[in-house]
Design an enzyme around this catalytic site. Structure first.
Site, PDB file in Angstrom:
ATOM      1  CB  CYS A  86      -1.120  -0.054   1.211  1.00 21.47           C
ATOM      2  SG  CYS A  86      -2.252   1.221   0.846  1.00 21.47           S
ATOM      3  CG  HIS A 195      -3.125  -3.813   3.470  1.00 22.02           C
ATOM      4  ND1 HIS A 195      -2.090  -3.053   4.130  1.00 22.02           N
ATOM      5  CD2 HIS A 195      -3.972  -2.823   2.983  1.00 22.02           C
ATOM      6  CE1 HIS A 195      -2.311  -1.826   4.163  1.00 22.02           C
ATOM      7  NE2 HIS A 195      -3.209  -1.652   3.098  1.00 22.02           N
ATOM      8  CD  GLU A 197      -0.357  -5.592   5.982  1.00 21.67           C
ATOM      9  OE1 GLU A 197      -0.559  -4.401   5.902  1.00 21.67           O
ATOM     10  OE2 GLU A 197      -0.244  -6.187   4.744  1.00 21.67           O
TER      11      GLU A 197
END
Length: 232
Positions: A86, A195, A197
């Site tokens: 991002c 994302h 994560e």
């Protein structure tokens, strides 16, 4: 054990999540600060998401000149794996470690959703354990995620296999050719807007619509780089 550094800039939001993803994947997470003049002997670097320096001037434009980025640029040039997520993708583009640029979403609104992605390239440090054509579901949240490049650059990226991820079913920000992530020529540097994560543990990530990794589709990116580092 592989050591993976995660950089924190003023305004970073997802550094703790990235550190947790590194730990769950099986590596030692190492916190790096934007003013660090060295990378503390890490084997790879994650540039996480957020709003570095308040997104003043342009997203990632100020963070690109942070002292730690001089070290990242040098290390990437020598082959160190670097992942930009991002805002991290925006920073790597500003640093010219990745092609193209990220601008305001075409609908002029911030978007936050579960996003399906298709894996387009597995010849990178971060996608080696994935399969080409495989679909993942991970969270996405951005206001400036619209990937652009000149027609010549887009043709080169597509022709040389440097598109790593592509949006499936819905393009959330107007990115050209539904591009969600790209790589450098060497394959050690990857950037993507969604994302991974945030999808590393069952029950805490989105349920995948395809594949066996319920809620953990993002974990394989971190496992891939660990596998590459251990096998190197």
């Amino acid at each position: 054990m592989a050591r993976i550094g995660v950089i924190t800039f003023p305004g970073t939001l997802d550094d703790v999540d990235a550190l947790r993803a590194v730990r769950l994947a099986g590596a030692e997470p190492v916190s790096l600060w934007h003013k660090d003049a060295d990378l503390r002997s890490v084997d790879a670097v994650v540039v996480p998401g957020g709003f570095s320096y308040g997104d003043y001037l342009r997203c990632g434009a100020i963070a690109r000149f942070a002292p730690v980025m001089d070290e990242v640029i040098e290390a990437a040039g020598k082959g160190m794996p670097v992942l930009g997520i991002c805002n991290g993708f925006q920073i790597l583009a500003e640093a010219h470690l990745l092609p193209g640029a990220l601008i305001r979403n075409d609908h002029q609104r911030f978007v936050c959703r579960e996003q399906r992605l298709r894996v387009e390239s597995t010849s990178t440090a971060w996608t080696g354990l994935l399969k080409e054509g495989e679909e993942l579901t991970v969270p996405l949240k951005n206001g400036e995620g619209n990937f652009i490049a000149s027609p010549q650059e887009v043709e080169r990226l597509e022709g040389e296999g440097h598109v790593v991820f592509r949006y499936v079913g819905f393009n959330p920000n107007g990115s050209v050719n539904d591009i969600a992530g790209v790589r450098n020529a060497r394959g050690n540097v990857v950037g993507l807007m969604p994302h991974p994560e945030h999808a590393v543990e069952p029950g805490f990530g989105p349920d995948s619509e395809a594949g066996p990794r319920t809620g953990t589709d993002g974990l394989t990116l971190f496992q891939s780089v660990i596998s590459m580092l251990v096998g190197a």
